[in-house]
Design a protein around this motif. Structure first.
Motif, PDB file in Angstrom:
ATOM      1  N   PRO A   1       0.818  -1.280  -0.041  1.00 14.19           N
ATOM      2  CA  PRO A   1      -0.137  -0.064   0.041  1.00 14.19           C
ATOM      3  C   PRO A   1       0.764   1.519   0.004  1.00 14.19           C
ATOM      4  O   PRO A   1       1.789   1.296   0.732  1.00 14.19           O
ATOM      5  CB  PRO A   1      -0.729  -0.060   1.282  1.00 14.19           C
ATOM      6  N   ILE A   2       0.446   2.269  -0.772  1.00 12.93           N
ATOM      7  CA  ILE A   2       1.162   3.524  -1.127  1.00 12.93           C
ATOM      8  C   ILE A   2       1.561   4.197   0.328  1.00 12.93           C
ATOM      9  O   ILE A   2       2.335   4.896   0.558  1.00 12.93           O
ATOM     10  CB  ILE A   2       0.592   4.255  -2.296  1.00 12.93           C
ATOM     11  N   GLU A   3       0.503   4.124   1.254  1.00 12.43           N
ATOM     12  CA  GLU A   3       0.597   4.964   2.370  1.00 12.43           C
ATOM     13  C   GLU A   3       2.040   4.472   3.284  1.00 12.43           C
ATOM     14  O   GLU A   3       2.428   5.227   4.045  1.00 12.43           O
ATOM     15  CB  GLU A   3      -0.640   4.984   3.211  1.00 12.43           C
ATOM     16  N   PHE A   4       2.635   3.446   3.121  1.00 14.02           N
ATOM     17  CA  PHE A   4       3.644   2.953   3.927  1.00 14.02           C
ATOM     18  C   PHE A   4       4.831   3.495   3.122  1.00 14.02           C
ATOM     19  O   PHE A   4       5.864   3.296   3.469  1.00 14.02           O
ATOM     20  CB  PHE A   4       3.842   1.360   3.812  1.00 14.02           C
ATOM     21  N   VAL A   5       4.860   3.664   1.771  1.00 12.93           N
ATOM     22  CA  VAL A   5       5.897   3.999   1.039  1.00 12.93           C
ATOM     23  C   VAL A   5       6.561   5.519   0.975  1.00 12.93           C
ATOM     24  O   VAL A   5       5.862   6.403   0.782  1.00 12.93           O
ATOM     25  CB  VAL A   5       5.661   3.627  -0.565  1.00 12.93           C
ATOM     26  N   ILE A   6       7.569   5.668   1.521  1.00 12.65           N
ATOM     27  CA  ILE A   6       8.210   7.099   1.539  1.00 12.65           C
ATOM     28  C   ILE A   6       9.016   7.389   0.387  1.00 12.65           C
ATOM     29  O   ILE A   6       8.965   8.561  -0.139  1.00 12.65           O
ATOM     30  CB  ILE A   6       9.402   7.002   2.779  1.00 12.65           C
ATOM     31  N   SER A   7       9.646   6.432  -0.341  1.00  6.82           N
ATOM     32  CA  SER A   7      10.506   6.591  -1.737  1.00  6.82           C
ATOM     33  C   SER A   7      10.757   5.390  -2.287  1.00  6.82           C
ATOM     34  O   SER A   7      10.848   4.268  -1.695  1.00  6.82           O
ATOM     35  CB  SER A   7      11.616   7.501  -1.205  1.00  6.82           C
ATOM     36  N   ILE A   8      11.172   5.584  -3.382  1.00  5.73           N
ATOM     37  CA  ILE A   8      11.837   4.338  -4.079  1.00  5.73           C
ATOM     38  C   ILE A   8      12.969   4.766  -4.837  1.00  5.73           C
ATOM     39  O   ILE A   8      13.004   5.933  -5.607  1.00  5.73           O
ATOM     40  CB  ILE A   8      10.669   3.853  -5.290  1.00  5.73           C
ATOM     41  N   GLU A   9      14.115   4.438  -4.582  1.00  5.42           N
ATOM     42  CA  GLU A   9      15.534   4.769  -4.838  1.00  5.42           C
ATOM     43  C   GLU A   9      16.212   3.791  -5.515  1.00  5.42           C
ATOM     44  O   GLU A   9      16.133   2.582  -5.173  1.00  5.42           O
ATOM     45  CB  GLU A   9      16.026   5.430  -3.475  1.00  5.42           C
ATOM     46  N   LYS A  10      17.396   4.137  -6.113  1.00  2.00           N
ATOM     47  CA  LYS A  10      18.349   3.335  -6.849  1.00  2.00           C
ATOM     48  C   LYS A  10      18.993   2.692  -5.713  1.00  2.00           C
ATOM     49  O   LYS A  10      19.038   3.300  -4.448  1.00  2.00           O
ATOM     50  CB  LYS A  10      19.127   3.901  -7.658  1.00  2.00           C
ATOM     51  N   ILE A  11      19.750   1.561  -5.687  1.00  2.00           N
ATOM     52  CA  ILE A  11      20.482   1.007  -4.576  1.00  2.00           C
ATOM     53  C   ILE A  11      21.946   1.649  -4.536  1.00  2.00           C
ATOM     54  O   ILE A  11      22.684   1.727  -5.498  1.00  2.00           O
ATOM     55  CB  ILE A  11      20.365  -0.537  -4.720  1.00  2.00           C
ATOM     56  N   ALA A  12      22.018   2.247  -3.382  1.00  2.00           N
ATOM     57  CA  ALA A  12      23.599   2.878  -3.299  1.00  2.00           C
ATOM     58  C   ALA A  12      23.554   3.187  -1.718  1.00  2.00           C
ATOM     59  O   ALA A  12      22.618   3.450  -0.659  1.00  2.00           O
ATOM     60  CB  ALA A  12      23.449   4.180  -3.940  1.00  2.00           C
ATOM     61  N   GLY A  13      24.737   3.311  -1.344  1.00  2.00           N
ATOM     62  CA  GLY A  13      25.134   3.761   0.187  1.00  2.00           C
ATOM     63  C   GLY A  13      24.774   2.635   1.192  1.00  2.00           C
ATOM     64  O   GLY A  13      24.249   3.032   2.362  1.00  2.00           O
ATOM     65  N   ILE A  14      24.721   1.482   1.028  1.00  2.00           N
ATOM     66  CA  ILE A  14      24.443   0.731   2.102  1.00  2.00           C
ATOM     67  C   ILE A  14      25.619  -0.075   2.696  1.00  2.00           C
ATOM     68  O   ILE A  14      26.483  -0.613   1.961  1.00  2.00           O
ATOM     69  CB  ILE A  14      23.549  -0.886   1.390  1.00  2.00           C
ATOM     70  N   THR A  15      25.743   0.327   3.887  1.00  3.87           N
ATOM     71  CA  THR A  15      26.868  -0.180   4.773  1.00  3.87           C
ATOM     72  C   THR A  15      26.547  -1.617   5.453  1.00  3.87           C
ATOM     73  O   THR A  15      25.604  -1.494   5.993  1.00  3.87           O
ATOM     74  CB  THR A  15      27.163   0.892   5.793  1.00  3.87           C
ATOM     75  N   PRO A  16      27.361  -2.532   5.136  1.00  2.00           N
ATOM     76  CA  PRO A  16      27.192  -3.813   5.479  1.00  2.00           C
ATOM     77  C   PRO A  16      27.447  -3.795   6.941  1.00  2.00           C
ATOM     78  O   PRO A  16      28.507  -3.237   7.523  1.00  2.00           O
ATOM     79  CB  PRO A  16      28.076  -4.545   4.886  1.00  2.00           C
ATOM     80  N   ILE A  17      26.507  -4.667   7.985  1.00  2.96           N
ATOM     81  CA  ILE A  17      26.983  -4.656   9.316  1.00  2.96           C
ATOM     82  C   ILE A  17      27.071  -5.977   9.528  1.00  2.96           C
ATOM     83  O   ILE A  17      26.147  -7.081   9.469  1.00  2.96           O
ATOM     84  CB  ILE A  17      25.759  -4.075  10.023  1.00  2.96           C
ATOM     85  N   PRO A  18      28.227  -6.452  10.309  1.00  8.58           N
ATOM     86  CA  PRO A  18      28.222  -8.015  10.732  1.00  8.58           C
ATOM     87  C   PRO A  18      27.360  -8.050  11.725  1.00  8.58           C
ATOM     88  O   PRO A  18      26.886  -7.512  12.615  1.00  8.58           O
ATOM     89  CB  PRO A  18      29.596  -8.038  11.096  1.00  8.58           C
TER      90      PRO A  18
END
Length: 158
Positions: free
Chosen positions: A20-37
């Motif tokens: 449902p659209i009311e939950f969606v803040i944005s749709i973005e390209k995938i970038a800037g994800i920092t992996p966390i162990p």
């Protein structure tokens, strides 16, 4: 007059899903994800979205137990649920559409606890779109408490 639901349709593993659209803040390209162990296997890492750190969840990992191969069409859909904001990685974000309520049928598997986040199936022009309730999805994730605590600790550090 029939009611409609406005949803964002996306694809994973060739299947179409909608939120449902009311939950969606944005749709973005995938970038800037920092992996966390040490975070659960379905969490790709954390990302900063509008000055907020959010966990990024590989929805393919949750649904199919396999990681997404990130491609040009892959997207991060940023969702706001009561529990926490999250990003979900999908193969492709397709469109925003209106689904007439009468096109939505309950899911036979809805009683199955592991997929309680499927809220129904829409049959539109001979294609099936599975509807996902993001709040139930986030709540159902194993280890979500740990993620929430981790995100809270990170927010306090900022």
């Amino acid at each position: 007059m029939a009611e409609n639901r406005k949803v964002v349709v996306f694809r994973i593993q060739g299947e179409e899903y909608a939120i449902p659209i009311e939950f969606v803040i944005s749709i973005e390209k995938i970038a800037g994800i920092t992996p966390i162990p040490h975070l659960p296997h379905y969490v790709n890492g954390i990302a900063k979205v509008r000055d907020e750190l959010i966990p990024v969840i590989d929805l393919k990992q949750v649904l199919y137990h396999q990681g997404t191969n990130l491609e040009e069409a892959s997207r991060k859909i940023v969702l706001q649920t009561e529990e926490l904001s999250v990003g979900i990685i999908v193969d492709e974000a397709k469109e925003i559409i209106d689904i007439p309520n009468e096109a939505v049928k309950p899911l036979g598997l809805a009683a199955y606890q592991k997929t309680s986040y499927f809220s129904g199936v829409a049959n539109l022009n001979s294609k099936l779109i599975t509807l996902i309730d993001p709040s139930v999805l986030v709540e159902s994730l194993e280890g979500i408490k740990d993620i929430k605590e981790y995100m809270n600790s990170q927010t306090q550090l900022q």
